[in-house]
Write a protein that holds these residues in place. Sequence first.
Motif, short mmCIF file in Angstrom:
data_model
loop_
_atom_site.label_atom_id
_atom_site.label_comp_id
_atom_site.label_asym_id
_atom_site.label_seq_id
_atom_site.Cartn_x
_atom_site.Cartn_y
_atom_site.Cartn_z
N PRO A 195 -67.30 -29.22 16.20
CA PRO A 195 -67.41 -30.30 15.20
C PRO A 195 -66.81 -29.90 13.85
O PRO A 195 -66.27 -30.75 13.14
CB PRO A 195 -68.91 -30.56 15.10
N THR A 196 -66.89 -28.62 13.49
CA THR A 196 -66.29 -28.17 12.23
C THR A 196 -64.77 -28.33 12.28
O THR A 196 -64.14 -28.81 11.33
CB THR A 196 -66.65 -26.71 11.95
N LEU A 197 -64.19 -27.92 13.41
CA LEU A 197 -62.75 -28.07 13.57
C LEU A 197 -62.35 -29.54 13.56
O LEU A 197 -61.33 -29.92 12.98
CB LEU A 197 -62.31 -27.42 14.89
N ALA A 198 -63.19 -30.39 14.17
CA ALA A 198 -62.90 -31.83 14.18
C ALA A 198 -62.88 -32.39 12.76
O ALA A 198 -62.03 -33.22 12.42
CB ALA A 198 -63.94 -32.56 15.03
N MET A 199 -63.80 -31.94 11.92
CA MET A 199 -63.83 -32.38 10.53
C MET A 199 -62.55 -31.98 9.80
O MET A 199 -61.98 -32.77 9.04
CB MET A 199 -65.06 -31.79 9.82
N LEU A 200 -62.10 -30.76 10.05
CA LEU A 200 -60.88 -30.27 9.40
C LEU A 200 -59.66 -31.07 9.87
O LEU A 200 -58.80 -31.45 9.07
CB LEU A 200 -60.68 -28.78 9.70
N VAL A 201 -59.61 -31.33 11.18
CA VAL A 201 -58.47 -32.08 11.73
C VAL A 201 -58.46 -33.51 11.19
O VAL A 201 -57.41 -34.03 10.78
CB VAL A 201 -58.52 -32.09 13.27
N ASN A 202 -59.62 -34.16 11.17
CA ASN A 202 -59.70 -35.53 10.66
C ASN A 202 -59.30 -35.59 9.19
O ASN A 202 -58.59 -36.52 8.77
CB ASN A 202 -61.12 -36.08 10.83
N ARG A 203 -59.74 -34.61 8.43
CA ARG A 203 -59.38 -34.58 7.01
C ARG A 203 -57.89 -34.34 6.83
O ARG A 203 -57.24 -34.95 5.98
CB ARG A 203 -60.18 -33.50 6.29
N HIS A 204 -57.33 -33.48 7.68
CA HIS A 204 -55.89 -33.22 7.63
C HIS A 204 -55.11 -34.50 7.93
O HIS A 204 -54.12 -34.81 7.25
CB HIS A 204 -55.53 -32.13 8.65
N HIS A 205 -55.57 -35.26 8.94
CA HIS A 205 -54.90 -36.52 9.27
C HIS A 205 -54.99 -37.52 8.12
O HIS A 205 -54.02 -38.24 7.84
CB HIS A 205 -55.51 -37.12 10.53
N GLU A 206 -56.15 -37.56 7.46
CA GLU A 206 -56.30 -38.47 6.32
C GLU A 206 -55.31 -38.12 5.21
O GLU A 206 -54.71 -39.00 4.59
CB GLU A 206 -57.73 -38.39 5.78
N ILE A 207 -55.15 -36.83 4.97
CA ILE A 207 -54.22 -36.39 3.91
C ILE A 207 -52.78 -36.69 4.31
O ILE A 207 -51.98 -37.18 3.50
CB ILE A 207 -54.42 -34.89 3.63
N GLU A 208 -52.46 -36.39 5.57
CA GLU A 208 -51.09 -36.61 6.04
C GLU A 208 -50.72 -38.09 6.04
O GLU A 208 -49.57 -38.45 5.77
CB GLU A 208 -50.95 -36.05 7.46
N ASN A 209 -51.70 -38.95 6.32
CA ASN A 209 -51.41 -40.38 6.43
C ASN A 209 -51.74 -41.17 5.16
O ASN A 209 -51.70 -42.40 5.16
CB ASN A 209 -52.20 -40.98 7.61
N PHE A 210 -52.06 -40.45 4.11
CA PHE A 210 -52.42 -41.14 2.86
C PHE A 210 -51.21 -41.87 2.28
O PHE A 210 -50.12 -41.31 2.18
CB PHE A 210 -52.95 -40.12 1.84
N GLN A 211 -51.42 -43.11 1.93
CA GLN A 211 -50.36 -43.92 1.33
C GLN A 211 -50.73 -44.23 -0.12
O GLN A 211 -51.64 -45.02 -0.39
CB GLN A 211 -50.19 -45.23 2.11
N PRO A 212 -50.05 -43.61 -1.08
CA PRO A 212 -50.38 -43.86 -2.49
C PRO A 212 -50.03 -45.29 -2.88
O PRO A 212 -49.04 -45.86 -2.43
CB PRO A 212 -49.50 -42.84 -3.24
N ARG A 213 -50.87 -45.88 -3.72
CA ARG A 213 -50.64 -47.23 -4.22
C ARG A 213 -50.70 -47.21 -5.75
O ARG A 213 -51.65 -46.66 -6.32
CB ARG A 213 -51.72 -48.19 -3.70
#
Length: 396
Positions: A195-213
């Motif tokens: 679950p710790t690794l899942a949290m890191l991966v999910n956060r990484h995906h959020e950062i990678e897919n972040f779209q600035p507005r």
Amino acid sequence: MKVCIAEKPSVAKEIAQVIGASTRMDGYFEGNGYQVTWTFGHFCTLYPPEDYKPHWKRWDLNTLPMLPDRFETKIMDDGGVKKQFGIIKKLLNKAALVINCGDAGQEGELIQRWVIKQASYNGEVQRLWISSLTTEAIKTGFKDLKPAEDFDNLYYAGSSRAIGDWLLGMNATRLYTLKYGGFKQVLSIGRVQTPTLAMLVNRHHEIENFQPRPYWELQTLYRDTKFNHTEGKFFTKEDGEKLLGQVKGKDLVIMDVVKKEGKEYAPKLFDLTSLQVFCNNKFGFTAEATLKLVQSLYEMKVVSYPRVDTTFLPNDMYPKIPGILKGLSAYTSFTESILGGTIRKSAKVFNDKKVTDHHAIIPTGEEKPLNGDQQKVYDIIVRRFIAVFYPDCQVA
């Protein structure tokens, strides 16, 4: 002979000095009717799969799930561990009484129980239950030794956790590795790590897919005070300019002022997590660094047991507070006013229902020379401890 088993050599040394076991032997201290020996962390581990059934050694989907009829332990394959365990076993073979002096918690209980069981000792066992290593705490603990049976549920909880980790780790790791792993690639699965690794991966995906507005804010400066539009951000410039056109050139009118009196309460005492967060924010220490520092302070007997998850103290600690405060000689400018009157007893500090294995991290009242980083951690623990006995601050 009474045999005491501590979880670390340093703790064994402190206990031995207090109870009069002053003669150093190979792997233990002896004297005054006591022998004080030690482990150093986990000596025992659960059997690997192949020790239960030889064919479980092969990683094969057809062997899953692996469910042993009864879980067993064995000594870890380490030369130092085997040597020290041999010493412990010899002492236990002749012991009239064993005193479990392991860390007062679930993991400490499990470590020592497994060792005692592995040594095939079947005699009487008593439990030393203390939260600090001060001379007073050790003496009090030995006067109030408790039957080992009082802590059976703690041992069962630790044992169940270890067995659960084995069942998940051994079975799920083999399952995912065989189904999804590549050439010689092990996909390790664990109760904490996955679950710790899942949290890191999910956060990484959020950062990678972040779209600035882009956005705009409406602000005004009045008497060196910045006022913001209460509706927040505008995601189109036209919306912001439309509102700006309605208020531009007009007077700022304060329609209402609300003044309230309240109390600002002292922050809670530290548990390990809040201490780690505080030290990271203030000093930039990692969680591991903070743990090592506060553990060293505990072993120097200047703070209580650090691996705790509560911010409260039990009610029976209240009579000891004046003595602890008096021992903090470097902080007399803060403690004098508290000691000059009746020390307040707040339910925000003392609550038996919120204390399980240990109470919050507090100073013991003993003082010793500390290095720079140790002093930083010690200082914030002491200041937080003193603060909870000050009266609440009136704010308007």
